[in-house]
Enzyme design. Sequence first.
Site, PDB file in Angstrom:
ATOM      1  N   ARG A 184     -27.340  33.294  -9.179  1.00  0.00           N
ATOM      2  CA  ARG A 184     -26.279  34.398  -9.493  1.00  0.00           C
ATOM      3  C   ARG A 184     -25.027  34.314  -8.854  1.00  0.00           C
ATOM      4  O   ARG A 184     -24.133  35.247  -8.545  1.00  0.00           O
ATOM      5  CB  ARG A 184     -26.947  35.815  -9.267  1.00  0.00           C
ATOM      6  CG  ARG A 184     -28.175  36.036  -9.734  1.00  0.00           C
ATOM      7  CD  ARG A 184     -28.654  37.775  -9.907  1.00  0.00           C
ATOM      8  NE  ARG A 184     -29.781  37.867 -10.920  1.00  0.00           N
ATOM      9  CZ  ARG A 184     -30.935  37.822 -10.379  1.00  0.00           C
ATOM     10  NH1 ARG A 184     -31.609  37.218  -9.277  1.00  0.00           N
ATOM     11  NH2 ARG A 184     -32.050  37.916 -11.440  1.00  0.00           N
ATOM     12  N   LYS A 212     -10.562  30.543 -14.181  1.00  0.00           N
ATOM     13  CA  LYS A 212     -11.344  30.597 -15.843  1.00  0.00           C
ATOM     14  C   LYS A 212     -12.339  29.341 -15.639  1.00  0.00           C
ATOM     15  O   LYS A 212     -12.138  28.371 -15.588  1.00  0.00           O
ATOM     16  CB  LYS A 212     -10.203  30.269 -16.786  1.00  0.00           C
ATOM     17  CG  LYS A 212      -9.757  31.587 -17.203  1.00  0.00           C
ATOM     18  CD  LYS A 212      -8.926  31.094 -18.437  1.00  0.00           C
ATOM     19  CE  LYS A 212      -8.164  32.537 -19.084  1.00  0.00           C
ATOM     20  NZ  LYS A 212      -7.407  32.010 -20.236  1.00  0.00           N
ATOM     21  N   GLU A 250       0.939  20.489 -20.094  1.00  0.00           N
ATOM     22  CA  GLU A 250       0.601  21.537 -19.360  1.00  0.00           C
ATOM     23  C   GLU A 250       1.693  22.097 -18.414  1.00  0.00           C
ATOM     24  O   GLU A 250       2.273  23.197 -18.270  1.00  0.00           O
ATOM     25  CB  GLU A 250      -0.608  21.671 -18.789  1.00  0.00           C
ATOM     26  CG  GLU A 250      -1.801  21.619 -19.684  1.00  0.00           C
ATOM     27  CD  GLU A 250      -2.128  22.937 -20.434  1.00  0.00           C
ATOM     28  OE1 GLU A 250      -1.631  23.935 -20.034  1.00  0.00           O
ATOM     29  OE2 GLU A 250      -3.130  23.119 -21.012  1.00  0.00           O
ATOM     30  N   LYS A 286       1.451  29.336 -11.827  1.00  0.00           N
ATOM     31  CA  LYS A 286      -0.119  29.852 -11.992  1.00  0.00           C
ATOM     32  C   LYS A 286      -0.449  31.019 -11.415  1.00  0.00           C
ATOM     33  O   LYS A 286      -1.002  32.018 -11.745  1.00  0.00           O
ATOM     34  CB  LYS A 286      -0.847  28.608 -12.175  1.00  0.00           C
ATOM     35  CG  LYS A 286      -2.363  28.940 -12.624  1.00  0.00           C
ATOM     36  CD  LYS A 286      -2.335  29.169 -14.081  1.00  0.00           C
ATOM     37  CE  LYS A 286      -3.906  29.309 -14.617  1.00  0.00           C
ATOM     38  NZ  LYS A 286      -4.619  28.062 -14.742  1.00  0.00           N
ATOM     39  N   GLU A 291      -6.673  38.228 -17.666  1.00  0.00           N
ATOM     40  CA  GLU A 291      -6.034  38.336 -18.772  1.00  0.00           C
ATOM     41  C   GLU A 291      -6.089  39.535 -19.549  1.00  0.00           C
ATOM     42  O   GLU A 291      -6.130  39.606 -20.909  1.00  0.00           O
ATOM     43  CB  GLU A 291      -6.663  37.165 -19.656  1.00  0.00           C
ATOM     44  CG  GLU A 291      -5.731  36.560 -20.534  1.00  0.00           C
ATOM     45  CD  GLU A 291      -6.379  35.082 -21.174  1.00  0.00           C
ATOM     46  OE1 GLU A 291      -7.070  35.327 -22.319  1.00  0.00           O
ATOM     47  OE2 GLU A 291      -6.195  34.127 -20.681  1.00  0.00           O
ATOM     48  N   ARG A 331      -1.208  37.208 -18.128  1.00  0.00           N
ATOM     49  CA  ARG A 331      -1.964  36.006 -17.993  1.00  0.00           C
ATOM     50  C   ARG A 331      -1.914  35.332 -19.435  1.00  0.00           C
ATOM     51  O   ARG A 331      -2.243  34.086 -19.643  1.00  0.00           O
ATOM     52  CB  ARG A 331      -3.248  36.044 -17.331  1.00  0.00           C
ATOM     53  CG  ARG A 331      -4.005  34.850 -17.160  1.00  0.00           C
ATOM     54  CD  ARG A 331      -5.048  34.744 -16.317  1.00  0.00           C
ATOM     55  NE  ARG A 331      -5.823  33.404 -16.221  1.00  0.00           N
ATOM     56  CZ  ARG A 331      -6.702  33.094 -15.297  1.00  0.00           C
ATOM     57  NH1 ARG A 331      -7.002  33.972 -14.216  1.00  0.00           N
ATOM     58  NH2 ARG A 331      -7.168  32.028 -15.284  1.00  0.00           N
ATOM     59  N   ASN A 370      -1.496  30.991 -22.261  1.00  0.00           N
ATOM     60  CA  ASN A 370      -2.091  30.189 -23.803  1.00  0.00           C
ATOM     61  C   ASN A 370      -1.016  29.938 -24.607  1.00  0.00           C
ATOM     62  O   ASN A 370      -1.420  29.458 -25.712  1.00  0.00           O
ATOM     63  CB  ASN A 370      -3.175  31.480 -24.337  1.00  0.00           C
ATOM     64  CG  ASN A 370      -4.134  31.502 -23.683  1.00  0.00           C
ATOM     65  OD1 ASN A 370      -4.988  30.706 -23.005  1.00  0.00           O
ATOM     66  ND2 ASN A 370      -4.643  32.974 -23.010  1.00  0.00           N
ATOM     67  N   HIS A 409      -1.575  27.037 -26.991  1.00  0.00           N
ATOM     68  CA  HIS A 409      -3.181  26.955 -26.966  1.00  0.00           C
ATOM     69  C   HIS A 409      -3.946  27.426 -28.252  1.00  0.00           C
ATOM     70  O   HIS A 409      -5.112  27.055 -28.574  1.00  0.00           O
ATOM     71  CB  HIS A 409      -3.956  27.351 -25.965  1.00  0.00           C
ATOM     72  CG  HIS A 409      -3.729  26.744 -24.288  1.00  0.00           C
ATOM     73  ND1 HIS A 409      -2.505  26.477 -24.175  1.00  0.00           N
ATOM     74  CD2 HIS A 409      -4.506  26.163 -23.702  1.00  0.00           C
ATOM     75  CE1 HIS A 409      -2.506  25.702 -23.003  1.00  0.00           C
ATOM     76  NE2 HIS A 409      -3.922  25.631 -22.691  1.00  0.00           N
ATOM     77  N   HIS A 431      -5.935  24.573 -29.535  1.00  0.00           N
ATOM     78  CA  HIS A 431      -7.501  24.781 -29.593  1.00  0.00           C
ATOM     79  C   HIS A 431      -8.053  24.323 -30.922  1.00  0.00           C
ATOM     80  O   HIS A 431      -9.046  23.549 -31.060  1.00  0.00           O
ATOM     81  CB  HIS A 431      -7.886  25.959 -29.178  1.00  0.00           C
ATOM     82  CG  HIS A 431      -8.165  25.979 -27.688  1.00  0.00           C
ATOM     83  ND1 HIS A 431      -8.225  27.392 -26.862  1.00  0.00           N
ATOM     84  CD2 HIS A 431      -7.928  24.901 -26.680  1.00  0.00           C
ATOM     85  CE1 HIS A 431      -8.129  26.964 -25.706  1.00  0.00           C
ATOM     86  NE2 HIS A 431      -8.043  25.620 -25.485  1.00  0.00           N
ATOM     87  N   HIS A 436      -7.465  17.593 -24.982  1.00  0.00           N
ATOM     88  CA  HIS A 436      -6.762  18.882 -24.995  1.00  0.00           C
ATOM     89  C   HIS A 436      -5.438  18.974 -24.616  1.00  0.00           C
ATOM     90  O   HIS A 436      -4.563  19.553 -25.404  1.00  0.00           O
ATOM     91  CB  HIS A 436      -7.450  19.696 -23.647  1.00  0.00           C
ATOM     92  CG  HIS A 436      -6.914  20.896 -23.321  1.00  0.00           C
ATOM     93  ND1 HIS A 436      -7.418  22.017 -23.991  1.00  0.00           N
ATOM     94  CD2 HIS A 436      -6.217  21.411 -22.510  1.00  0.00           C
ATOM     95  CE1 HIS A 436      -6.651  22.964 -23.779  1.00  0.00           C
ATOM     96  NE2 HIS A 436      -5.830  22.682 -22.488  1.00  0.00           N
TER      97      HIS A 436
END
Length: 359
Positions: free
Chosen positions: A121, A143, A185, A227, A237, A241, A245, A248, A252, A264
Amino acid sequence: MAELQVGLGDRSYPIYIEPGCLSRIGDDLNRRKIGNRYAIISDLNVTKLYGDKLLEILSNAGIKAKLFPFPAGEKSKNLFTVEALASRLAQAGYDRHDAIIALGGGVTGDLAGFLASAYMRGIPFVQVPTTLLAQVDSSVGGKTGVDLAEGKNLVGAFYQPEAVYIDTLVLNTLPKEELLGGLAEVIKYGVIRDADFFTFLEEYRRKILALDSDIIVKMISRCCEIKAEVVAADEREGGLRKILNYGHTIGHAVEGASRYELIHGLAVAIGMVAASRLSLIKKSLTEKEEERIYSLISAYGMPVNVPRHLDRSLIKRYLKTDKKAVAGNVFYILPDAIGSTYITDQVTSEMVDTVLEQK
């Protein structure tokens, strides 16, 4: 070691950026007392390069650790790999007082971070990114996640590391394709947040591609600063935030349609050009600024168009399952100037068709 801070209250953590800082990680882990012992999660390629070296560094600092390698590549970033690694941790007796070290690129960081969030956990973990993409982006911000057949990162958690250790010397062993993927990036940060940084990337392109040490440290530091600022303002997000993306959404989808043969970062490069073209079509971005974005990405040697052999209908199916889609509406992050972006779902299918077909 040079230090930046990700400001998240009692979950704040440092980012260390320095050539050779990998050799000093043992001393810092001893000082911080993050875990009783460490499980080093790394793909087989990085394990061969740095696994034994990190074990030796930790052993010399009196730290117990064990390597847990997995097959390299995006295809390993799934729940089956998480389950296999969790079973190996359990069999080795790792408990909630131990910690994970994510040693590798973006796949390893996402996978190991998600494993850390779920095992017992939640156990602590630290990031030791070995690719430029991971150093400037995926290792910072918390993330974590894995892919499903339906799309990238559809199962995951926000789970912050205890520290990030960025050794710029490891970039010397990085294949050129991976370097370029990381630079995509890097360019993203200039477009979304800092026009001066975009100009810096134009002016110092040759030194950046030659991995000039001082320039690389400045470049990575600025990316991590941006960042960290964005994550501190919007950890989960909910608003700001989302600008991270940029590139992306289509990126993606292109990556998925290629069956992850396209890495990527290079898919994001294609996605950034596509997003800029969408903004040009919507008359939100000038032709001059769209051309600067296209030219910089092209000058670094990255792809700028969707490969002709990819199935456009498959790309559009992936768009519909994008995490940013709400009730079937796909949201795009589009630049309205270099250094500024906006979020919109007002992009028609015809607009998307136009940019997917551009050469």
